[in-house]
Design an enzyme around this catalytic site. Structure first.
Site, PDB file in Angstrom:
ATOM      1  N   THR A   1       0.817  -1.206   0.000  1.00 14.05           N
ATOM      2  CA  THR A   1       0.000   0.000   0.000  1.00 14.05           C
ATOM      3  C   THR A   1       0.852   1.257   0.000  1.00 14.05           C
ATOM      4  O   THR A   1       1.977   1.269   0.516  1.00 14.05           O
ATOM      5  CB  THR A   1      -0.906   0.020   1.246  1.00 14.05           C
ATOM      6  OG1 THR A   1      -1.575   1.282   1.336  1.00 14.05           O
ATOM      7  CG2 THR A   1      -0.106  -0.171   2.520  1.00 14.05           C
TER       8      THR A   1
ATOM      9  N   TYR B   1      -1.802   0.307  10.254  1.00 14.71           N
ATOM     10  CA  TYR B   1      -2.021  -0.351   8.960  1.00 14.71           C
ATOM     11  C   TYR B   1      -0.793  -0.215   8.075  1.00 14.71           C
ATOM     12  O   TYR B   1      -0.271  -1.209   7.544  1.00 14.71           O
ATOM     13  CB  TYR B   1      -3.249   0.239   8.270  1.00 14.71           C
ATOM     14  CG  TYR B   1      -3.373  -0.179   6.823  1.00 14.71           C
ATOM     15  CD1 TYR B   1      -3.551  -1.515   6.480  1.00 14.71           C
ATOM     16  CD2 TYR B   1      -3.298   0.759   5.791  1.00 14.71           C
ATOM     17  CE1 TYR B   1      -3.659  -1.910   5.155  1.00 14.71           C
ATOM     18  CE2 TYR B   1      -3.404   0.371   4.465  1.00 14.71           C
ATOM     19  CZ  TYR B   1      -3.583  -0.961   4.152  1.00 14.71           C
ATOM     20  OH  TYR B   1      -3.673  -1.346   2.836  1.00 14.71           O
TER      21      TYR B   1
END
Length: 355
Positions: free
Chosen positions: A140, A164
């Site tokens: 990501t 995250y």
């Protein structure tokens, strides 16, 4: 029905990759299910493991071997490897399984480190033990945190600002260290903003309460939400709202298959590459496009900035384009919205049929 041949032509066949069995973890989820379609449409042997915590059984095509379970289940992984003829230098993993909601990661950091990082470590251990030689990892742009530059290259410093992002960056580091120590190679693809749905409406973003802007906007356009909230109107951007790089999920899936081919062609090489178009759209531009496509007018609620949101986050994907023969087919905002809208319109019927 398979994609037309021309839609799959860019998924090149390199060496023996056409016959390499692929296990897709999280293959019943949003991006994973599109990767499964891309593999199947290209004639690749593919199987799916998913615990269905956020995925949907209806997202996996008929005829694709499906294993309901968790990647932390070592015995299940070993059974899958045996049944799918993976191991001893054969096979590949496309690893999408994990949790992806940033605010949730702040509230439940230990869960994210376990579900994303800890379970990925266990998957790598199983891969190394079995001798599966290739891993393609769903990473990501959150690994960059709030970058000082835009567009962002792979050399931009990685400074995650939430669990995250850290959970994904830690997994990248484990992959790098393990590839140095053991006989496998990997590719980490760092996504920017994934949007849209399969052009044939075979799968799409199906999660209730999703936070992706285009998903939220088409839900509002169809009356599933009352309004769309805009967080921040005073950024240093042309219209004051945040700018993001929206990549169509089917183009992203095609990039995965091509990156896997590159791993198979060069077993001594590992890669980390950005996935985006290199063009950003502001929140207002996206909402205007949804209004344009639907002929409606979404109600907009203006609010303050959210902590940690960069003004602009756009990918420099030149490394990806130089490494694999990736030619996006859906690099058009209106087209992305049309596909998302078609899936969102179909989703109630899909849910009823699957019930």
């Amino acid at each position: 029905m398979p994609r037309p041949v021309e839609d799959a032509m860019q998924i090149a066949r390199i060496g023996g990759s056409q016959h390499t069995p692929v296990l897709v973890t999280g293959g019943a989820g949003y991006i994973g299910s599109h990767a499964v379609l891309a593999l199947r449409d290209a004639g690749r042997p593919v199987a799916v493991i998913d615990n269905l915590s956020t995925g949907f059984r209806f997202a996996v095509p008929d005829g694709v071997p499906f294993y309901e379970g968790d990647i932390a289940d070592r015995a299940l992984l070993e059974r899958i490897f045996a049944e799918q003829s993976m191991g001893a230098g054969r096979g590949a993993i496309m690893h999408f399984a994990g949790s992806i909601i940033v605010p949730e990661s702040v509230a439940k950091p230990l869960w994210y480190y376990e579900n994303n990082t800890g379970k990925s470590r266990g998957l790598m251990e199983a891969v190394v033990s079995a001798g599966v030689p290739h891993i393609l990892f769903s990473s990501t742009a959150a690994t960059y945190g709030v970058p000082d530059v835009s567009p962002v290259t792979e050399q931009t410093p990685t400074r995650p600002i939430n669990p995250y992002g850290w959970s994904k960056l830690m997994t990248e580091q484990m992959l790098a260290d393990s590839a140095n120590a053991f006989d496998f190679n990997y590719c980490a693809l760092r996504y920017f903003n994934v949007a849209g749905a399969d052009p044939q409406a075979r799968t799409g973003q199906s999660t209730a309460g999703a936070t992706h802007l285009i998903k939220v906007a088409v839900e509002a356009a169809l009356g599933k939400r009352d309004r769309v909230s805009i967080f921040g109107t005073d950024y240093d951007t042309p219209d004051g709202t945040g700018v993001r790089d929206y990549i169509h999920v089917s183009d992203l899936a095609a990039a995965h298959v091509l990156a896997l081919d590159a791993l198979i062609a060069e077993p001594g090489r590992s890669m980390t590459m950005n996935c985006g178009y290199g063009r950003g759209y502001s929140v207002l531009e996206v909402l205007d496009a949804v209004d344009r496509v639907t002929g409606g007018a979404i109600e907009r609620i203006y609010g303050g900035r959210r902590a940690g949101d960069p003004a602009s986050l756009v990918a420099d994907s030149s490394l990806l384009r130089a490494t694999v023969p990736w030619q996006p087919r859906y690099d058009d905002l209106d087209t992305t919205i049309e596909h998302a809208l078609a899936w969102e319109s179909k989703l109630p019927e899909v849910r009823r049929s699957a019930a």
